[in-house]
Design a protein around this motif. Structure first.
Motif, PDB file in Angstrom:
ATOM      1  N   ASN A 237       0.770  -1.353  -0.047  1.00  0.00           N
ATOM      2  CA  ASN A 237       0.055  -0.045   0.038  1.00  0.00           C
ATOM      3  C   ASN A 237       0.937   1.133   0.024  1.00  0.00           C
TER       4      ASN A 237
ATOM      5  N   ASP B  43       1.003  10.954  -3.826  1.00  0.00           N
ATOM      6  CA  ASP B  43       1.807  11.112  -5.091  1.00  0.00           C
ATOM      7  C   ASP B  43       3.189  11.190  -5.234  1.00  0.00           C
ATOM      8  N   PHE B  44       3.909  12.187  -4.228  1.00  0.00           N
ATOM      9  CA  PHE B  44       5.061  12.287  -4.275  1.00  0.00           C
ATOM     10  C   PHE B  44       6.100  11.281  -4.168  1.00  0.00           C
TER      11      PHE B  44
ATOM     12  N   SER C 239       0.493   4.190   1.167  1.00  0.00           N
ATOM     13  CA  SER C 239       0.577   4.712   2.631  1.00  0.00           C
ATOM     14  C   SER C 239       1.402   4.055   3.567  1.00  0.00           C
TER      15      SER C 239
ATOM     16  N   HIS D 148       4.613  10.954  10.691  1.00  0.00           N
ATOM     17  CA  HIS D 148       4.015  12.258  10.371  1.00  0.00           C
ATOM     18  C   HIS D 148       3.384  12.656   8.990  1.00  0.00           C
ATOM     19  N   ILE D 149       4.025  11.611   7.949  1.00  0.00           N
ATOM     20  CA  ILE D 149       3.625  11.956   6.498  1.00  0.00           C
ATOM     21  C   ILE D 149       2.086  11.790   6.278  1.00  0.00           C
ATOM     22  N   ASP D 150       1.524  11.173   7.287  1.00  0.00           N
ATOM     23  CA  ASP D 150       0.066  10.721   7.237  1.00  0.00           C
ATOM     24  C   ASP D 150      -0.892  11.738   6.358  1.00  0.00           C
ATOM     25  N   GLU D 151      -0.869  12.891   6.955  1.00  0.00           N
ATOM     26  CA  GLU D 151      -1.880  14.005   6.387  1.00  0.00           C
ATOM     27  C   GLU D 151      -1.258  14.525   4.899  1.00  0.00           C
ATOM     28  N   ALA D 152      -0.567  13.874   4.260  1.00  0.00           N
ATOM     29  CA  ALA D 152      -0.225  14.579   3.052  1.00  0.00           C
ATOM     30  C   ALA D 152      -1.200  14.501   2.105  1.00  0.00           C
ATOM     31  N   ASN D 153      -1.162  15.633   1.205  1.00  0.00           N
ATOM     32  CA  ASN D 153      -2.331  15.935   0.359  1.00  0.00           C
ATOM     33  C   ASN D 153      -2.618  14.634  -0.492  1.00  0.00           C
ATOM     34  N   SER D 154      -1.425  13.988  -0.870  1.00  0.00           N
ATOM     35  CA  SER D 154      -1.842  12.555  -1.458  1.00  0.00           C
ATOM     36  C   SER D 154      -0.086  12.118  -1.359  1.00  0.00           C
TER      37      SER D 154
ATOM     38  N   TRP E  70       9.199   7.832   4.936  1.00  0.00           N
ATOM     39  CA  TRP E  70       9.052   9.140   5.218  1.00  0.00           C
ATOM     40  C   TRP E  70       8.574   9.546   6.670  1.00  0.00           C
TER      41      TRP E  70
ATOM     42  N   GLY F  39      -3.939   2.766  -8.237  1.00  0.00           N
ATOM     43  CA  GLY F  39      -4.565   3.319  -6.998  1.00  0.00           C
ATOM     44  C   GLY F  39      -4.273   2.901  -5.595  1.00  0.00           C
ATOM     45  N   ILE F  40      -3.443   1.925  -5.699  1.00  0.00           N
ATOM     46  CA  ILE F  40      -3.142   1.293  -4.155  1.00  0.00           C
ATOM     47  C   ILE F  40      -1.955   1.189  -3.740  1.00  0.00           C
TER      48      ILE F  40
ATOM     49  N   GLU G 249       4.594   5.912   4.951  1.00  0.00           N
ATOM     50  CA  GLU G 249       4.772   5.811   6.618  1.00  0.00           C
ATOM     51  C   GLU G 249       6.060   5.253   6.808  1.00  0.00           C
TER      52      GLU G 249
END
Lengths: 225, 420
Positions: free
Chosen positions: A170, A190-191, A172, A182-188, A179, A217-218, A176
């Motif tokens: 996945n 995609d980076f 995310s 704390h990266i969890d709230e990233a816009n997406s 990165w 998407g996953i 996690e």
């Protein structure tokens, strides 16, 4: 490799067991404090996944018993109570790692593999994946015995994907792990793609026998080429 | 307006009205009594003069007042028969005062030896304007005295009487629901105050209980959510690993996973907030804010680069704070994350570190956000499907824990300042 999953929640236990069995481990389970106590007394395990909140007693009490027998090596605490106290207590009692629920299965594998690697192979050890050779300690990659320069994040991404080879990781979970939480709230996420792109290029250029597939998407999957 | 002053003001106004009315009534009844007494005197004098005239006829020729207080002149019988005694107020020259002074004048007629005489008897009157003046000053003094007495009375006695009330007010002002410290009330013999104390104590206790149980309910609910969330995510991940799924179904799966992960983040943030509020992060060490900020900015560099953001750090001074290291990390992380997430492509994030503050400026929507709400939970200036809306609430909670102040203002860019 023998793994004991001590977890009272059936849904949780099944997921963990199934996922671990795919990696060809021998997986046993204990559903409460007493069965866990019994199994720990009778058998030896390479890795123990220990839930703290168990019917019949606390997982930390089991850990204390293990500590008295000097058998805490390879214990990963898996807890829904993401509490600093439990974490500190658990690690002080000799647990190897602490994993807070909910977690990604990919992360579970990474942690289990890391524990097993530390336990079984002392000193230098390489992870071999076709013509890829990875040194986890030195953070180096060789393809066909030739060193490939990777930056920190590229290495982390590759290492995580290799650890979860042939499994869908996945994005995310990857974000996690590489990165940080704390990266969890990233816009997406995609980076992540830019690192993946660089990595793919390097793998391709060095004719590595592995490639990173994107699963729509996953997330991503490292497969044999 | 304070209760004491309020009652004082009321008393002053009421007294002013009451005393004015009272002074008016007093003045007229006093005047009435004076006239009555003077008129009686004049009447008596009239009798004496008539008596004297009967004995001594020279009296009848005394046409002007001069040294005495009466004057007599003969009048026509026709006039005399229609004449009635009159008392009038008039002015008369007074030697001693060297001016015209008010006098009371009795005009009457009497018959002597078949001839009619008009008799005028005068006596010095009270000077009404003097009387009014005197009365006015007395009343003024009385009024002032009364008002001063009331103020003193209010301040000393009422203050003493109302002490339990003010004590209660003071306690209520300090009361914080999340501190869950009950208030201590002053013992009092006044039934109303005792009732007030008891009622408020009960009310607060009920509130604290409700707050605590609600908090622990949410906390437990968040904890209990972790396992089902974990199971759901893991099952869906297992399903996604199944290679046979067509893309359309993978899309659905990806969306379900994304939302579950969002729920997980939300849950984690909520739990974190509870932990901060419960002060579960006790251990304090000196934290180098400069180094911490640099590290966190570098952690976010990929994300910033992806969104084409310019992130700069200006270190005006070295900032070292005594706080829990994890808390410091979360504070800075959430600040920077907020600035990066609520930004626009090609925007900027400028971080300035001073000795006792950190300022984070970022581009974003071109209008100011509500300063009051920006730090509150689930208030998001811009709707976002990935943000939990708790980032700045966490910043606020950590700041609150260490008594740091947080401020937001807008000046072509969004500026958040934390004063340590």
């Amino acid at each position: 490799m023998k793994i004991l999953v001590i977890e009272d929640e059936p849904g949780m236990r099944d997921s963990m067991v199934q996922s671990l069995q795919q990696e060809q481990y021998i997986v046993e389970t204990a559903i409460d404090f007493y069965t866990a106590q019994e199994k720990l007394h009778v058998y030896e395990y390479d890795c123990i996944l220990l839930d703290i909140g168990l019917p019949g007693g606390s997982g930390l009490a089991l850990l204390e018993e293990l500590k008295m027998q000097n058998k805490t090596e390879g214990v990963i605490i898996v807890s829904a109570r993401d509490s600093l106290d439990d974490k500190v207590k658990g690690l002080n009692l000799g647990a190897d790692d602490y994993l807070a629920k909910p977690f990604h299965l990919a992360e579970l594998h990474a942690r289990v593999k890391s524990v097993l690697r530390r336990k079984k192979l002392e000193g230098h050890n390489y992870i071999i994946c076709n013509n890829l050779k990875i040194d986890a300690e030195q953070r180096m990659l060789w393809v066909n015995e030739e060193e490939v320069e990777l930056n920190r994040k590229e290495f982390d991404v590759l290492f995580y994907l290799v650890t979860n080879k042939n499994r869908l990781v996945n994005k995310s979970a990857l974000a996690e792990h590489v990165w940080g939480d704390h990266i969890d709230e990233a816009n997406s996420f995609d980076f992540i793609y830019s690192q993946i792109k660089n990595l793919r290029k390097k793998l391709k250029d060095t004719e590595a026998e592995a490639e990173i597939q994107a699963i729509y998407g996953i997330g991503y999957k490292l497969v044999n080429k | 307006m304070k209760l004491l002053n309020y009652t004082s003001a009321y008393f002053a106004i009421i007294l002013l009205i009451v005393i004015t009315i009272w002074a008016g009534i007093f003045y007229y009844s006093l005047l009435d009594e004076i006239y009555d007494s003077i008129d009686d005197g004049l009447d008596n004098q009239k009798g004496l003069v008539i008596q004297k005239a009967a004995l001594d006829t020279t009296v009848l020729t005394k046409n002007s007042f001069e040294e005495s207080d009466y004057a007599i002149r003969e009048i026509m019988a026709a006039d005399a028969l229609n004449f009635q005694d009159t008392y009038t107020d008039t002015m008369m020259y007074m030697q001693n005062e060297k001016s015209d002074e008010p006098v009371r004048l009795l005009r009457t007629v009497f018959l002597q030896n078949g001839r009619y005489y008009q008799l005028q008897v005068a006596t010095s009157m009270v000077e009404e304007d003097d009387l009014i003046k005197q009365l006015f000053y007395s009343i003024l003094w009385l009024y002032t005295g009364l008002v001063i007495t009331i103020i003193l009375f209010n301040n000393f006695l009422l203050k003493k009487v109302w002490h339990p009330f003010y004590q209660l007010l003071k306690q209520l002002k300090k009361f914080r629901l999340d501190k869950s410290e009950p208030i201590s009330t002053v013992k009092t013999n006044v039934d109303e105050f005792r009732l007030l104390n008891e009622t408020i104590e009960k009310l607060l206790k009920r509130n604290i209980d409700a707050y605590t149980s609600q908090k622990s309910f949410i906390e437990n609910a968040s904890h209990e959510l972790q396992t089902p969330l974990a199971i759901s995510i893991n099952k869906l991940e297992a399903l996604a690993e199944n290679n046979q799924l067509p893309e359309s179904q993978l899309k659905l799966l990806a969306s379900a996973l994304d939302n579950l992960e969002r729920l997980t983040r939300l849950n984690k943030s909520l739990l974190l907030l509870f932990k901060i509020e419960n002060k579960q992060f006790a251990e304090e060490t000196p934290v180098h804010i400069n180094q911490l900020t640099q590290k966190i900015v570098s952690d976010f560099s990929d994300q910033a680069e992806f969104s084409d953001l310019q992130v700069t750090i200006t270190e005006k001074d070295n900032c070292i704070q005594n706080m829990n290291a994890d808390m410091a990390g979360m504070l800075i992380t959430n600040l920077i994350k907020n600035a990066i997430v609520h930004n626009k492509p090609g925007g900027f994030v400028n971080i300035t570190i001073h000795k006792n503050s950190i300022v984070v400026e970022n581009s974003g929507v071109d209008k100011p956000l509500d300063e009051e709400k920006i730090f509150s939970r689930f208030h998001s200036g811009v709707p976002s499907s990935t943000s939990t809306g708790l980032g700045l609430a966490i910043v606020k909670a950590i700041a609150g824990l260490y008594h740091f102040s947080t401020a937001y203002h807008f000046d072509q860019k969004h500026i958040i300042t934390i004063h340590f």
